[in-house]
Write an enzyme that holds these catalytic residues in place. Structure first.
Site, PDB file in Angstrom:
ATOM      1  N   ASP A 184      39.785 120.206 -56.439  1.00  0.00           N
ATOM      2  CA  ASP A 184      40.996 121.012 -56.313  1.00  0.00           C
ATOM      3  C   ASP A 184      42.114 120.227 -57.001  1.00  0.00           C
ATOM      4  O   ASP A 184      42.595 119.233 -56.475  1.00  0.00           O
ATOM      5  CB  ASP A 184      41.292 121.235 -54.833  1.00  0.00           C
ATOM      6  N   TYR A 227      40.769 115.505 -54.754  1.00  0.00           N
ATOM      7  CA  TYR A 227      41.652 116.458 -54.098  1.00  0.00           C
ATOM      8  C   TYR A 227      43.079 116.040 -54.445  1.00  0.00           C
ATOM      9  O   TYR A 227      43.654 115.132 -53.855  1.00  0.00           O
ATOM     10  CB  TYR A 227      41.423 116.462 -52.586  1.00  0.00           C
TER      11      TYR A 227
END
Length: 254
Positions: free
Chosen positions: A147, A108
């Site tokens: 992400d 992330y």
């Protein structure tokens, strides 16, 4: 040789996603490896340890209920480690699982935030992540997902011109992602669909963005270049709700 199915999903809070059908999707997908970002959990706060999987969580120690990643694997990894040697490791942003013939890393990536006030930290993170992947890739191929908080090219977001210079579409972030790919890694979706447009993985909750498909593709499955010919599918499950991100999945022969 066997085909692996791997899923990555920024759930924007696992407890919230769990109330919106997360478990149903998890069970239906029946992935060999399932990675999550932005779990927003503190240790012991939420019990999701699915039967038939080995479960691993990385929690933020910098701030409770912030960031966070998770990895669920049918096969027990040889080893699991957390962090990439960055000052931001205490935000629970990575999980690295080693298998016999490859590594899987769930990430992330830090957001550069409004007015790019965290851009310098973000670029230092990118450099540390890139160096870690290069180091690992010397021994085994990499499957990296998550992400990445960047739309790489103009076809990776609905409105590139008004977003130029904003977080997630600054020149610095795009150049940094280009550098990562140039170091020997493949964006699996673009490998299969180099020119396809209007496919996104994140939509703002504002202005009915998802309804209008005014989104960004900022979630990726990357592979080492030397195994890109083994990619069978790389897709976005953009009809799946439960988060402001859609799950993405990869099918690959390993």
């Amino acid at each position: 040789m066997s085909e692996l199915t791997l899923v990555s999903w920024n759930v924007n809070g696992l407890r919230a996603a769990d109330k919106k059908g997360f478990r149903t999707y998890f069970e239906q997908k029946n992935a060999d490896i399932f990675c999550l970002q932005e779990t927003k959990l503190s240790e012991g706060q939420f019990d999701f340890n699915p039967e038939g999987y080995h479960s691993y969580y990385s929690y933020s120690t910098a701030r409770k209920g912030y960031s966070g990643t998770a990895l669920f694997s049918k096969e027990a990894p040889l080893s699991v480690t957390y962090g990439i040697g960055s000052p931001l490791d205490d935000e629970g942003r990575t999980i690295l699982a080693e298998y016999d013939h490859f590594f899987v890393i769930c990430v992330y990536t830090p957001n550069s935030q409004d007015e790019l006030k965290r851009l310098d930290q973000r670029l230092m993170w990118d450099a540390a992540f890139r160096n870690r992947l290069k180091e690992l890739d010397d021994s085994k191929p990499i499957l990296a997902c998550g992400d990445f908080n960047v739309a790489h090219t103009s076809i990776d977001l609905k409105n590139p011109k008004p977003n130029e210079g904003h977080a997630g579409y600054s020149k610095e972030e795009r150049d940094s992602f280009t550098t990562l790919l140039e170091e020997g890694f493949c964006d699996s979706f673009r490998y299969l669909y180099p020119t396809v447009e209007h496919r996104y993985s994140w939509w703002s909750y504002r202005f009915k963005a998802r309804e209008k498909n005014a989104g960004w593709r900022i979630d990726y499955w990357l592979t080492s270049d030397r195994i890109k010919d083994k990619i069978k599918e790389s897709e976005i499950d953009d009809t799946v709700m439960g988060s402001d991100h859609a799950p993405i999945y990869l099918k690959i022969d390993m």
